[in-house]
Design a protein around this motif. Sequence first.
Motif, PDB file in Angstrom:
ATOM      1  N   CYS A  42       0.841  -1.197   0.000  1.00 32.82           N
ATOM      2  CA  CYS A  42       0.000   0.000   0.000  1.00 32.82           C
ATOM      3  C   CYS A  42       0.881   1.255   0.000  1.00 32.82           C
ATOM      4  CB  CYS A  42      -0.906  -0.004   1.240  1.00 32.82           C
ATOM      5  SG  CYS A  42      -1.907   1.490   1.429  1.00 32.82           S
ATOM      6  N   SER A  43       1.794   1.329   0.934  1.00 30.99           N
ATOM      7  CA  SER A  43       2.742   2.445   1.121  1.00 30.99           C
ATOM      8  C   SER A  43       2.076   3.823   1.191  1.00 30.99           C
ATOM      9  CB  SER A  43       3.838   2.428   0.055  1.00 30.99           C
ATOM     10  OG  SER A  43       3.336   2.760  -1.218  1.00 30.99           O
ATOM     11  N   HIS A  44       0.806   3.872   1.583  1.00 35.18           N
ATOM     12  CA  HIS A  44       0.133   5.148   1.797  1.00 35.18           C
ATOM     13  C   HIS A  44       0.809   5.858   2.965  1.00 35.18           C
ATOM     14  CE1 HIS A  44      -3.358   7.563   3.457  1.00 35.18           C
ATOM     15  NE2 HIS A  44      -3.218   8.024   2.227  1.00 35.18           N
ATOM     16  N   ASN A  45       0.936   7.159   2.891  1.00 34.64           N
ATOM     17  CA  ASN A  45       1.553   7.904   3.989  1.00 34.64           C
ATOM     18  C   ASN A  45       0.857   9.235   4.171  1.00 34.64           C
ATOM     19  OD1 ASN A  45       3.165  10.112   2.506  1.00 34.64           O
ATOM     20  ND2 ASN A  45       3.777   8.256   1.444  1.00 34.64           N
ATOM     21  N   VAL A  46       1.014   9.771   5.373  1.00 30.65           N
ATOM     22  CA  VAL A  46       0.426  11.059   5.701  1.00 30.65           C
ATOM     23  C   VAL A  46       1.377  11.791   6.645  1.00 30.65           C
ATOM     24  CG1 VAL A  46      -0.914  10.162   7.650  1.00 30.65           C
ATOM     25  CG2 VAL A  46      -1.659  12.219   6.497  1.00 30.65           C
ATOM     26  N   LYS A  47       1.477  13.079   6.441  1.00 31.28           N
ATOM     27  CA  LYS A  47       2.319  13.894   7.311  1.00 31.28           C
ATOM     28  C   LYS A  47       1.452  14.475   8.425  1.00 31.28           C
ATOM     29  CE  LYS A  47       5.270  17.924   7.475  1.00 31.28           C
ATOM     30  NZ  LYS A  47       5.800  19.059   6.759  1.00 31.28           N
ATOM     31  N   LEU A  48       1.881  14.260   9.664  1.00 32.44           N
ATOM     32  CA  LEU A  48       1.198  14.848  10.812  1.00 32.44           C
ATOM     33  C   LEU A  48       1.925  16.137  11.179  1.00 32.44           C
ATOM     34  CD1 LEU A  48       0.683  11.687  13.051  1.00 32.44           C
ATOM     35  CD2 LEU A  48      -0.908  12.712  11.413  1.00 32.44           C
ATOM     36  N   PRO A  49       1.262  17.279  11.078  1.00 33.06           N
ATOM     37  CA  PRO A  49       1.917  18.552  11.379  1.00 33.06           C
ATOM     38  C   PRO A  49       2.200  18.692  12.872  1.00 33.06           C
ATOM     39  CG  PRO A  49      -0.404  18.908  10.922  1.00 33.06           C
ATOM     40  CD  PRO A  49      -0.135  17.457  10.670  1.00 33.06           C
ATOM     41  N   ALA A  50       3.112  19.588  13.189  1.00 34.70           N
ATOM     42  CA  ALA A  50       3.527  19.820  14.573  1.00 34.70           C
ATOM     43  C   ALA A  50       2.344  20.158  15.469  1.00 34.70           C
ATOM     44  CB  ALA A  50       4.566  20.932  14.616  1.00 34.70           C
ATOM     45  N   GLU A  51       1.373  20.891  14.959  1.00 42.69           N
ATOM     46  CA  GLU A  51       0.217  21.281  15.771  1.00 42.69           C
ATOM     47  C   GLU A  51      -0.549  20.050  16.259  1.00 42.69           C
ATOM     48  OE1 GLU A  51       0.456  22.505  12.403  1.00 42.69           O
ATOM     49  OE2 GLU A  51       1.765  24.044  13.232  1.00 42.69           O
ATOM     50  N   TYR A  52      -0.588  19.021  15.458  1.00 39.04           N
ATOM     51  CA  TYR A  52      -1.275  17.780  15.825  1.00 39.04           C
ATOM     52  C   TYR A  52      -0.414  16.951  16.790  1.00 39.04           C
ATOM     53  CZ  TYR A  52      -3.980  13.502  15.234  1.00 39.04           C
ATOM     54  OH  TYR A  52      -4.736  12.387  15.458  1.00 39.04           O
ATOM     55  N   VAL A  53       0.863  16.816  16.465  1.00 43.22           N
ATOM     56  CA  VAL A  53       1.781  15.998  17.267  1.00 43.22           C
ATOM     57  C   VAL A  53       2.000  16.616  18.647  1.00 43.22           C
ATOM     58  CG1 VAL A  53       4.127  15.060  17.366  1.00 43.22           C
ATOM     59  CG2 VAL A  53       2.905  15.118  15.192  1.00 43.22           C
ATOM     60  N   ASP A  54       1.961  17.926  18.739  1.00 43.03           N
ATOM     61  CA  ASP A  54       2.202  18.603  20.020  1.00 43.03           C
ATOM     62  C   ASP A  54       1.125  18.322  21.063  1.00 43.03           C
ATOM     63  OD1 ASP A  54       4.578  19.650  19.161  1.00 43.03           O
ATOM     64  OD2 ASP A  54       3.769  21.639  18.704  1.00 43.03           O
ATOM     65  N   GLN A  55       0.005  17.723  20.665  1.00 42.34           N
ATOM     66  CA  GLN A  55      -1.046  17.362  21.618  1.00 42.34           C
ATOM     67  C   GLN A  55      -0.624  16.193  22.504  1.00 42.34           C
ATOM     68  OE1 GLN A  55      -4.702  16.537  19.546  1.00 42.34           O
ATOM     69  NE2 GLN A  55      -4.423  18.276  18.169  1.00 42.34           N
ATOM     70  N   TRP A  56       0.346  15.393  22.051  1.00 39.89           N
ATOM     71  CA  TRP A  56       0.781  14.212  22.793  1.00 39.89           C
ATOM     72  C   TRP A  56       1.911  14.577  23.745  1.00 39.89           C
ATOM     73  CZ3 TRP A  56       1.037  11.836  17.395  1.00 39.89           C
ATOM     74  CH2 TRP A  56      -0.226  11.399  16.990  1.00 39.89           C
TER      75      TRP A  56
END
Length: 102
Positions: A42-56
């Motif tokens: 499949c090799s589908h990919n998505v970039k998670l921006p810093a605003e999303y990652v910073d919630q963790w």
Amino acid sequence: MARRMRRKDRTEPDGRPLKITLGDLRSTGVRDLIVFCQDYRCSHNVKLPAEYVDQWPDVIRISQLEPRFVCTACGMRGSNIVAGSNGTEQAIEKRAVRREAG
């Protein structure tokens, strides 16, 4: 002659390698993540921006996040996560262009 000790790599309970924490990653200046589908076909990919990652929180390990993602293209559970550096993004873009041309 002295025996050389073999280093045992630490792993998650399911056998996957134990990866760095988000705090360790942020300390290097990288805040974006790129999530790849675990299915190599499949090799589908998505970039998670810093605003999303910073919630963790900083203590979360990347290896703890990988089994939680579900691919929106094929529906497979599990992922491979890499740091969203410029070099990684350029490599993905070149690969996508080659696939479209071929």
